[in-house]
Scaffold this active site. Structure first.
Site, PDB file in Angstrom:
ATOM      1  N   CYS A 139       6.462   4.691 -23.983  1.00 13.34           N
ATOM      2  CA  CYS A 139       6.229   4.748 -22.539  1.00 13.34           C
ATOM      3  C   CYS A 139       6.890   3.577 -21.834  1.00 13.34           C
ATOM      4  O   CYS A 139       6.336   2.478 -21.802  1.00 13.34           O
ATOM      5  CB  CYS A 139       4.731   4.775 -22.248  1.00 13.34           C
ATOM      6  SG  CYS A 139       4.358   4.730 -20.493  1.00 13.34           S
ATOM      7  N   CYS A 142       4.934   2.037 -18.987  1.00 11.34           N
ATOM      8  CA  CYS A 142       3.778   1.233 -19.401  1.00 11.34           C
ATOM      9  C   CYS A 142       4.228  -0.129 -19.931  1.00 11.34           C
ATOM     10  O   CYS A 142       3.599  -1.142 -19.666  1.00 11.34           O
ATOM     11  CB  CYS A 142       2.995   1.916 -20.523  1.00 11.34           C
ATOM     12  SG  CYS A 142       2.703   3.654 -20.294  1.00 11.34           S
ATOM     13  N   ASP A 143       5.303  -0.149 -20.717  1.00 12.09           N
ATOM     14  CA  ASP A 143       5.614  -1.343 -21.510  1.00 12.09           C
ATOM     15  C   ASP A 143       6.939  -2.012 -21.174  1.00 12.09           C
ATOM     16  O   ASP A 143       7.240  -3.077 -21.718  1.00 12.09           O
ATOM     17  CB  ASP A 143       5.616  -0.965 -23.007  1.00 12.09           C
ATOM     18  CG  ASP A 143       4.260  -0.438 -23.458  1.00 12.09           C
ATOM     19  OD1 ASP A 143       3.237  -0.933 -22.938  1.00 12.09           O
ATOM     20  OD2 ASP A 143       4.219   0.469 -24.295  1.00 12.09           O
TER      21      ASP A 143
END
Ligand code: NDP
Length: 316
Positions: A139, A142-143
């Site tokens: 992701c 997300c990261d």
């Protein structure tokens, strides 16, 4: 649930959120069948981990995935859908009304709409568990932030891989797309953007053979196999994002509905009815062809209309 109380029988339960589930909930609610909606472990589905959605009609400037999801949810709630943040672990389709178990509690419904979507596929390498959260992710939104100024890789050649690679250039010094062929699967507009991007490189005809960490336990490099039979190569990266497609989330059904070889629920031609009467499937859990937010929403609408008609025909 105590032994003496019988759960309420809902006319319709929607399992799953995302464009398909929320659209089904919206249409059912507006047909005066406000459903109970189980949002699942990732409320809103895959749109919540995407960045800008540029191809959902009605948003010419684009819209952030999480915001679009919030709007779907609010619209369904406005007309009466009861949305709960629980995850369905199993269903029993052999009894009527159907039984749904969510977070250990029983729920009953005459009709079910399944909109559980799909989840990211992993490579299946033994090191994937070891490096998860230590350089490995599925992701980018997300990261990606953690890889500021670093050199990283994205595995895959579809739109997800290209979108993630482009997004990751906001943080990373260099992004190498590792693709097993020498031709991209993604759409031309995304491919052109990635191919022309000064921070994006390509490792063509390559698959990840091994992931290697440094003394600190964090990912340090990938060992790549040449799919054309050449020697292995190494790619020094501190981050690796896997974007090689998805697996339909149908495991909780325990084989009670027919699936294809990849596990996607099979729906009847031109409709969203499944192999069990009173159960419909929409969105990515049954669609391995289009897999777009707009097609998921469209099939959610179809499921709701079919469900409404069926409930009416059966006096439910
Ligand atoms: P896709 O199935 O389209 O692509 C998966 C990619 O991963 C392919 O390039 C495939 O290689 C590769 N791959 C699959 N398995 C492996 C493996 N074991 N090892 C190495 N590589 C592997 O999935 P996406 O998630 O990219 O896209 C899904 C759908 O969502 C598509 O319809 C896409 O268009 C859509 N989408 C649209 C977006 C947009 O319009 N902005 C953004 C994101 C997705 P190969 O090509 O050789 O099969």
């Amino acid at each position: 649930m105590s032994a003496t109380t019988t759960p309420k029988i809902h006319r319709a339960i929607v399992i799953g959120s995302g464009p398909a589930g929320y659209t089904a909930a919206l249409y059912l609610s507006r047909a005066n069948i406000p459903p109970l909606v189980f949002e699942g472990a990732q409320p809103g589905g895959q749109l919540t981990i995407t960045t800008e959605v540029e191809n959902f009609p009605g948003f010419p400037e684009g819209i952030q995935g999480p915001e679009l999801t919030d709007r779907f949810r609010e619209q369904a709630k406005r007309f009466g859908a009861e949305i709960v943040g629980r995850t369905v672990s199993s269903v029993d389709l052999s009894t009527r009304p159907f039984r749904v178990v969510a977070d250990g509690e029983d729920y009953l419904a005459h009709a079910l709409v399944i909109a559980t979507g799909s989840s990211a596929r992993w490579l299946g390498l033994p090191e994937e568990e070891q490096f998860h959260g230590k350089g490995l992710s599925a992701c980018a939104t997300c990261d990606g932030f953690f890889f500021r100024g670093q050199e990283i890789a994205v595995v895959g050649g579809g739109d997800t891989a290209l979108e993630e690679a482009i997004f990751l250039t906001n943080f990373a010094a260099k992004v190498t797309v590792v693709h097993r062929r020498d031709e991209l699967r993604g759409s031309k507009i995304m491919a052109d953007r990635a191919l022309q991007h000064p921070k994006i490189a390509f490792a063509w005809n390559s698959t990840v053979k091994r992931m290697v960490g440094g003394e600190n336990g964090l990912l340090q490099k990938l060992v790549l196999t040449d799919t054309k039979g050449g020697p292995d190569d190494e790619l020094a990266v501190t981050g690796c994002f896997i974007a090689i497609g998805h697996i339909p989330n149908a495991g909780f059904l325990a084989g009670q509905l027919p699936t294809d070889a990849q596990g996607y629920l099979i729906t009847k031609p031109d409709v969203t009815a499944t192999g069990v009467e009173g159960v419909w499937a929409c969105g990515d859990v049954q669609d391995h062809v289009y897999r777009q937010a707009i097609t998921a929403a469209g099939s959610g609408c179809m499921a709701a209309i079919e469900c409404e008609r069926w409930l009416g025909e059966h006096g439910l």
